[in-house]
Design a protein around this motif. Structure first.
Motif, PDB file in Angstrom:
ATOM      1  N   PRO A 235      -2.549  -4.643   4.593  1.00 24.79           N
ATOM      2  CA  PRO A 235      -2.466  -4.282   6.205  1.00 24.79           C
ATOM      3  C   PRO A 235      -1.305  -2.582   5.322  1.00 24.79           C
ATOM      4  O   PRO A 235      -1.308  -2.068   5.825  1.00 24.79           O
ATOM      5  N   LEU A 236      -0.632  -2.957   4.414  1.00 15.93           N
ATOM      6  CA  LEU A 236      -0.396  -1.485   3.648  1.00 15.93           C
ATOM      7  C   LEU A 236      -0.565  -0.165   2.866  1.00 15.93           C
ATOM      8  O   LEU A 236      -0.073   0.504   2.683  1.00 15.93           O
ATOM      9  N   LYS A 237      -2.493  -1.261   2.247  1.00 17.58           N
ATOM     10  CA  LYS A 237      -3.877  -0.575   2.004  1.00 17.58           C
ATOM     11  C   LYS A 237      -4.119   0.969   2.981  1.00 17.58           C
ATOM     12  O   LYS A 237      -5.053  -0.481   3.955  1.00 17.58           O
ATOM     13  N   ALA A 238      -4.468   1.980   2.886  1.00 16.30           N
ATOM     14  CA  ALA A 238      -5.358   2.606   3.435  1.00 16.30           C
ATOM     15  C   ALA A 238      -6.215   2.392   3.428  1.00 16.30           C
ATOM     16  O   ALA A 238      -7.470   2.095   4.332  1.00 16.30           O
ATOM     17  N   GLY A 239      -7.027   1.701   1.393  1.00 20.99           N
ATOM     18  CA  GLY A 239      -8.154   0.876   2.097  1.00 20.99           C
ATOM     19  C   GLY A 239      -8.820   0.349   1.395  1.00 20.99           C
ATOM     20  O   GLY A 239      -7.710   0.023   0.397  1.00 20.99           O
ATOM     21  N   ILE A 240     -10.177  -0.156   0.375  1.00 17.10           N
ATOM     22  CA  ILE A 240     -10.517  -0.563  -0.572  1.00 17.10           C
ATOM     23  C   ILE A 240     -11.312   0.243  -1.394  1.00 17.10           C
ATOM     24  O   ILE A 240     -12.464   0.871  -0.801  1.00 17.10           O
ATOM     25  N   LEU A 241     -10.931   0.193  -2.719  1.00 15.45           N
ATOM     26  CA  LEU A 241     -12.310   1.450  -3.614  1.00 15.45           C
ATOM     27  C   LEU A 241     -12.869   0.926  -3.784  1.00 15.45           C
ATOM     28  O   LEU A 241     -13.657  -0.163  -3.258  1.00 15.45           O
ATOM     29  N   LYS A 242     -14.215   2.570  -3.329  1.00 11.98           N
ATOM     30  CA  LYS A 242     -15.734   1.520  -3.258  1.00 11.98           C
ATOM     31  C   LYS A 242     -16.229   1.011  -4.489  1.00 11.98           C
ATOM     32  O   LYS A 242     -16.993   0.239  -3.539  1.00 11.98           O
ATOM     33  N   GLU A 243     -16.153   1.188  -5.929  1.00 11.02           N
ATOM     34  CA  GLU A 243     -16.509  -0.008  -6.734  1.00 11.02           C
ATOM     35  C   GLU A 243     -16.025  -1.515  -6.578  1.00 11.02           C
ATOM     36  O   GLU A 243     -16.940  -2.411  -7.038  1.00 11.02           O
ATOM     37  N   GLU A 244     -14.893  -1.232  -5.802  1.00  8.99           N
ATOM     38  CA  GLU A 244     -14.159  -3.209  -5.462  1.00  8.99           C
ATOM     39  C   GLU A 244     -14.660  -3.440  -4.584  1.00  8.99           C
ATOM     40  O   GLU A 244     -15.289  -4.793  -5.150  1.00  8.99           O
ATOM     41  N   LEU A 245     -15.249  -2.643  -3.373  1.00 11.32           N
ATOM     42  CA  LEU A 245     -15.640  -3.317  -2.407  1.00 11.32           C
ATOM     43  C   LEU A 245     -17.517  -4.118  -2.653  1.00 11.32           C
ATOM     44  O   LEU A 245     -18.059  -4.464  -2.342  1.00 11.32           O
ATOM     45  N   ARG A 246     -17.904  -2.598  -3.139  1.00 12.94           N
ATOM     46  CA  ARG A 246     -19.485  -2.973  -3.967  1.00 12.94           C
ATOM     47  C   ARG A 246     -19.131  -4.289  -4.488  1.00 12.94           C
ATOM     48  O   ARG A 246     -20.175  -5.160  -4.623  1.00 12.94           O
ATOM     49  N   VAL A 285      -2.716   1.881   8.741  1.00  8.03           N
ATOM     50  CA  VAL A 285      -1.461   1.651   8.274  1.00  8.03           C
ATOM     51  C   VAL A 285       0.016   1.526   8.603  1.00  8.03           C
ATOM     52  O   VAL A 285       0.430   2.322   9.258  1.00  8.03           O
ATOM     53  N   THR A 286       0.458   0.090   8.589  1.00  5.78           N
ATOM     54  CA  THR A 286       1.705   0.132   9.682  1.00  5.78           C
ATOM     55  C   THR A 286       2.718  -0.698   8.978  1.00  5.78           C
ATOM     56  O   THR A 286       2.554  -2.073   9.033  1.00  5.78           O
ATOM     57  N   LEU A 287       3.863   0.044   9.365  1.00  2.00           N
ATOM     58  CA  LEU A 287       4.709  -0.854   8.611  1.00  2.00           C
ATOM     59  C   LEU A 287       5.835  -1.626   9.687  1.00  2.00           C
ATOM     60  O   LEU A 287       6.311  -1.625  10.343  1.00  2.00           O
ATOM     61  N   ALA A 288       6.164  -3.035   9.336  1.00  3.13           N
ATOM     62  CA  ALA A 288       6.879  -3.600   9.642  1.00  3.13           C
ATOM     63  C   ALA A 288       8.262  -2.892  10.014  1.00  3.13           C
ATOM     64  O   ALA A 288       8.766  -2.373   9.106  1.00  3.13           O
ATOM     65  N   THR A 289      10.033  -3.540  10.423  1.00  2.00           N
ATOM     66  CA  THR A 289      11.076  -2.605  10.146  1.00  2.00           C
ATOM     67  C   THR A 289      11.462  -2.435   9.243  1.00  2.00           C
ATOM     68  O   THR A 289      11.663  -1.709   8.644  1.00  2.00           O
ATOM     69  N   ASP A 290      11.357  -3.587   8.575  1.00  3.70           N
ATOM     70  CA  ASP A 290      12.241  -4.482   7.133  1.00  3.70           C
ATOM     71  C   ASP A 290      11.517  -2.845   6.415  1.00  3.70           C
ATOM     72  O   ASP A 290      11.965  -2.222   5.049  1.00  3.70           O
ATOM     73  N   GLN A 291      10.365  -2.699   6.296  1.00  6.06           N
ATOM     74  CA  GLN A 291       9.535  -2.046   5.485  1.00  6.06           C
ATOM     75  C   GLN A 291       9.434  -0.112   5.911  1.00  6.06           C
ATOM     76  O   GLN A 291       9.953   0.758   4.700  1.00  6.06           O
ATOM     77  N   ALA A 325       4.916  -0.930  -4.298  1.00  8.82           N
ATOM     78  CA  ALA A 325       3.493   0.381  -4.675  1.00  8.82           C
ATOM     79  C   ALA A 325       3.397   0.594  -4.076  1.00  8.82           C
ATOM     80  O   ALA A 325       2.028   1.552  -3.419  1.00  8.82           O
ATOM     81  N   ASP A 326       2.892  -0.102  -2.195  1.00  9.39           N
ATOM     82  CA  ASP A 326       1.932  -0.148  -1.205  1.00  9.39           C
ATOM     83  C   ASP A 326       3.043   0.577  -0.680  1.00  9.39           C
ATOM     84  O   ASP A 326       1.846   1.887  -0.275  1.00  9.39           O
ATOM     85  N   ILE A 327       4.070   1.060  -0.143  1.00 15.50           N
ATOM     86  CA  ILE A 327       4.452   1.461   0.278  1.00 15.50           C
ATOM     87  C   ILE A 327       5.272   2.949  -0.157  1.00 15.50           C
ATOM     88  O   ILE A 327       4.757   4.240   0.357  1.00 15.50           O
ATOM     89  N   LEU A 328       4.829   3.362  -2.014  1.00 23.55           N
ATOM     90  CA  LEU A 328       4.627   4.365  -2.729  1.00 23.55           C
ATOM     91  C   LEU A 328       3.708   5.351  -2.356  1.00 23.55           C
ATOM     92  O   LEU A 328       3.696   5.965  -2.000  1.00 23.55           O
ATOM     93  N   SER A 329       2.325   4.074  -2.319  1.00 22.52           N
ATOM     94  CA  SER A 329       1.291   5.012  -2.236  1.00 22.52           C
ATOM     95  C   SER A 329       1.219   5.597  -1.083  1.00 22.52           C
ATOM     96  O   SER A 329       0.079   6.633  -0.249  1.00 22.52           O
TER      97      SER A 329
END
Length: 410
Positions: A235-246, A285-291, A325-329
């Motif tokens: 849930p914290l990632k904007a999406g998936i890399l195109k090649e990974e999805l393929r 991307v939705t963050l919980a309160t602690d995030q 790392a997800d929050i950094l992105s």
């Protein structure tokens, strides 16, 4: 080309013909060889066919019986695989796959003769339905239904079925000419009608490739389901890399189909493409309160550090279970943090302030050397070198010798 010692421009089946072939010795030519224009025929070790066993055959034909397969002037030892029964009785007809010990070339609709292996005697024959099949499973309703459709005399049914049998690879227009044994004009006409009916879809104009609506719908659903699952698990990632999805989809073996589906769904507004990242339109991307609290703490660390931030691995060690790392992105995507090099990030305000100071200095002085830039940042070379290289990459500055100048007048 000669027919009965007379020159001829063209010949048809059944005529005794002499042909002068350049670059080949007579000894290289064997009985049963076929002469054809380049890339018009394909060799095969199997054919799908209708098989009629003669009433005069001395015995029934058992599954996997060895026979002599005759097509044209060729005789090839073969194994008959009966697809819907174990024994074919005299006078009966069935679908069979004939597996050859040597390759040959046949066309859809070609007639063939079967002779018993020993003693040699004509026992049956039939008509080729599919000149380039895959191995078939016996007693499969789907296989028998496919062959029933291919045996139809309707070119629209035949071509649709050949495309459908291509599954997620589909078929090319040129291959369909061979499979259906039809001319280019007729195949193009049929494809145009089937596309208009949305029975098949052209997914590559460059290579003239077509896919049936059913496997396309299946591949599309799979892609969307994988995207949905990825969002659910990340849930914290904007999406998936195109090649990974393929790599996770049927597009792994057919990149053209994958790109077609992605572009199609993007056009429909179902999928969003951002650089090389793919996401469903509704994903946010939705963050919980602690995030959210951790997000604020990470941003504050970089804001206070100004031009001497810690490497991210040091920051992340403070949040072992928080998916730092997800929050950094997320912070990078929002533009609050800027990546200068691997694992080294700066707050946007710090970069903006330095950019302004550097621009004013260069406008006034024309150039800046490494020592002057180091003094401007108030940092060590650990930070000053990556920072000036960042501005080079951003095309604010350009290196001339050891110094930097403005790339363009501002």
């Amino acid at each position: 080309i000669q027919v009965h010692n007379k020159d001829a421009e063209d010949v048809s089946a059944g005529l005794r013909t002499a042909i002068n072939i350049q670059g080949m010795e007579k000894a290289q030519i064997e009985r049963g060889n076929i002469l054809a224009a380049k890339d018009t025929l394909k060799s095969t070790f199997m054919v799908d066919a209708e098989l009629d066993l003669l009433s005069s055959s001395p015995r029934p034909l058992k599954n996997r019986a060895k026979v002599r397969f005759h097509t044209g002037s060729a005789e090839i030892i073969a194994t008959v695989v009966l697809l819907d029964r174990d024994i074919l009785n005299q006078g009966e007809r069935c679908f069979a796959q004939i597996r050859l010990d040597e390759p040959t070339t046949v066309l859809k609709g070609d007639r063939y003769i079967l002779r018993s292996y020993s003693p040699v005697r004509t026992i049956g024959g039939g008509r080729v339905i599919n000149p380039l099949p895959l191995k078939k499973r016996r007693f499969s309703e789907g296989v028998l239904r496919d062959l029933e459709l291919l045996s139809s005399g309707d070119p629209f049914i035949q071509i649709e079925q050949f495309v459908k049998m291509g599954r997620h690879t589909g078929k090319g227009a040129k291959e369909l000419q061979f499979l259906a044994n039809l001319g280019k004009k007729k195949v193009d006409e049929v494809l145009k009608v089937l596309c208009a009916r949305k029975k098949i879809i052209q997914y590559s104009r460059e290579n003239s490739l077509f896919i049936h609506e059913e496997p396309l719908a299946e591949a599309t659903k799979e892609l969307l389901d994988i995207l949905s699952g990825y969002h659910r698990n990340n849930p914290l990632k904007a999406g998936i890399l195109k090649e990974e999805l393929r790599s996770r989809t049927k597009g792994a073996t057919n990149p053209r189909l994958f790109n077609f589906i992605v572009n199609q769904q993007s056009g429909l507004g179902t999928v969003v493409i951002e650089n090389e990242i793919l996401r469903l339109e509704g994903h946010r991307v939705t963050l919980a309160t602690d995030q959210k609290e951790i997000r604020g703490r990470i941003e504050d660390i970089y804001r206070r550090a100004k031009l001497q931030p810690p490497y991210f691995k040091e920051v992340n060690s403070e949040f072992p279970d928080a998916k730092g790392a997800d929050i950094l992105s997320i912070l990078v995507k929002e533009g609050l943090l800027i990546k200068v090099k691997e694992d080294l990030y700066f707050h946007k305000k710090s970069i903006d302030g330095l950019r302004e100071a550097l621009t004013l200095f260069l406008k006034k002085n024309g150039e800046i050397n490494p020592a002057q830039f180091k003094d401007m940042t108030g940092t060590s070379r650990k930070y000053s070198i990556p920072l000036i290289e960042y501005f080079d990459h951003e095309q604010l500055t350009v290196r001339v010798g050891d110094n930097r100048i403005l790339r363009r007048k501002i």
